[in-house]
Write a protein that holds these residues in place. Structure first.
Motif, mmCIF file in Angstrom:
data_model
loop_
_atom_site.group_PDB
_atom_site.id
_atom_site.type_symbol
_atom_site.label_atom_id
_atom_site.label_comp_id
_atom_site.label_asym_id
_atom_site.label_seq_id
_atom_site.Cartn_x
_atom_site.Cartn_y
_atom_site.Cartn_z
ATOM 1 N N UNK A 90 30.883 24.530 31.763
ATOM 2 C CA UNK A 90 31.579 24.953 30.023
ATOM 3 C C UNK A 90 32.397 24.090 29.707
ATOM 4 N N UNK A 91 33.126 23.835 29.040
ATOM 5 C CA UNK A 91 34.682 23.231 28.592
ATOM 6 C C UNK A 91 35.638 24.232 28.177
ATOM 7 N N UNK A 92 35.856 25.509 27.952
ATOM 8 C CA UNK A 92 36.488 25.940 27.803
ATOM 9 C C UNK A 92 37.247 26.057 26.631
ATOM 10 N N UNK A 93 36.523 25.642 25.092
ATOM 11 C CA UNK A 93 37.153 26.238 24.314
ATOM 12 C C UNK A 93 36.160 27.154 22.902
ATOM 13 N N UNK A 94 36.626 27.342 21.537
ATOM 14 C CA UNK A 94 36.636 28.134 20.848
ATOM 15 C C UNK A 94 36.866 26.864 19.529
ATOM 16 N N UNK A 95 35.638 27.145 18.972
ATOM 17 C CA UNK A 95 35.371 25.911 17.914
ATOM 18 C C UNK A 95 34.966 26.976 16.478
ATOM 19 N N UNK A 96 35.580 25.980 15.784
ATOM 20 C CA UNK A 96 35.276 26.054 14.363
ATOM 21 C C UNK A 96 35.024 24.844 13.850
ATOM 22 N N UNK A 97 34.947 25.154 12.274
ATOM 23 C CA UNK A 97 34.254 23.760 11.426
ATOM 24 C C UNK A 97 35.763 23.639 10.965
ATOM 25 N N UNK A 98 36.178 22.316 10.735
ATOM 26 C CA UNK A 98 37.425 21.574 10.403
ATOM 27 C C UNK A 98 37.857 21.995 8.523
ATOM 28 N N UNK A 99 38.807 22.431 8.619
ATOM 29 C CA UNK A 99 38.872 22.549 7.334
ATOM 30 C C UNK A 99 38.665 21.753 6.060
ATOM 31 N N UNK A 100 38.534 21.419 4.971
ATOM 32 C CA UNK A 100 38.680 20.220 3.993
ATOM 33 C C UNK A 100 39.642 19.742 3.824
ATOM 34 N N UNK A 101 41.098 20.453 3.532
ATOM 35 C CA UNK A 101 42.015 19.375 3.845
ATOM 36 C C UNK A 101 43.027 18.391 4.849
ATOM 37 N N UNK A 102 42.120 19.346 6.797
ATOM 38 C CA UNK A 102 42.285 19.032 7.097
ATOM 39 C C UNK A 102 41.593 17.706 7.262
ATOM 40 N N UNK A 103 40.391 17.888 6.923
ATOM 41 C CA UNK A 103 38.909 16.187 6.987
ATOM 42 C C UNK A 103 39.680 15.725 5.908
#
Length: 158
Positions: free
Chosen positions: A37-50
């Protein structure tokens, strides 16, 4: 007297049963065996950030949480970083990153490419042995807009 005695008796009967159930829950074995494991929780990138980072749609994952003392933490990753590559592999979603991590061996070193505050960076992380956190279990809390709310792991924890 009867009104006071009945709730006391009911509580005396129910509390040991509830305490026994709590112990069973804590001792329940994990359905998923330990792996890398790496040890991160992940989520989608917000469109504004993209848009601001000029990252193509469907590329990368946002780090929403970094587990303390995890490989990600030791490598310097922080919440709000955007991971775009693992070694030479372009990351398209959290499930793909999780799968790639699972294929690696414990103590294997991986190169992560990520964005922090608009700057592209790289770091090396030495993967560790550990359990993935099940999404159907209790979730940690975070402070958002002045209130404590459940911290969602929609993309999972890798």
């Amino acid at each position: 007297m009867k009104r006071l005695l009945i709730p006391i008796i009911a509580a005396a009967i129910a509390l040991p049963a509830l305490a026994a159930d709590k112990d069973k829950i804590q001792e329940a074995p994990s359905k998923q065996p330990p792996g890398t494991y790496l040890g991160v929780a992940m989520d989608e990138i917000p469109p504004l950030t993209q848009a601001q980072l000029d990252i193509p749609k469907g590329v990368g994952v946002a780090v929403s949480f970094v587990v303390k003392d995890s490989p990600a933490h030791k490598a310097g990753l922080k919440a709000n970083d955007i991971i775009t590559r693992l070694n030479d592999q372009l990351i398209i979603n959290a499930q793909q990153l999780q799968t790639l991590i699972k294929t690696k061996k414990v103590d294997e070193e991986v190169m992560l490419t990520y964005y922090r505050k608009g700057k592209k960076q790289t770091t090396k992380a030495k993967l560790a042995k550990g359990k993935m956190i099940a999404q159907d279990g209790a979730q940690p809390l975070r402070r958002q807009n002045g209130q404590w709310q459940q911290f969602p792991f929609p993309g999972g924890l890798g």
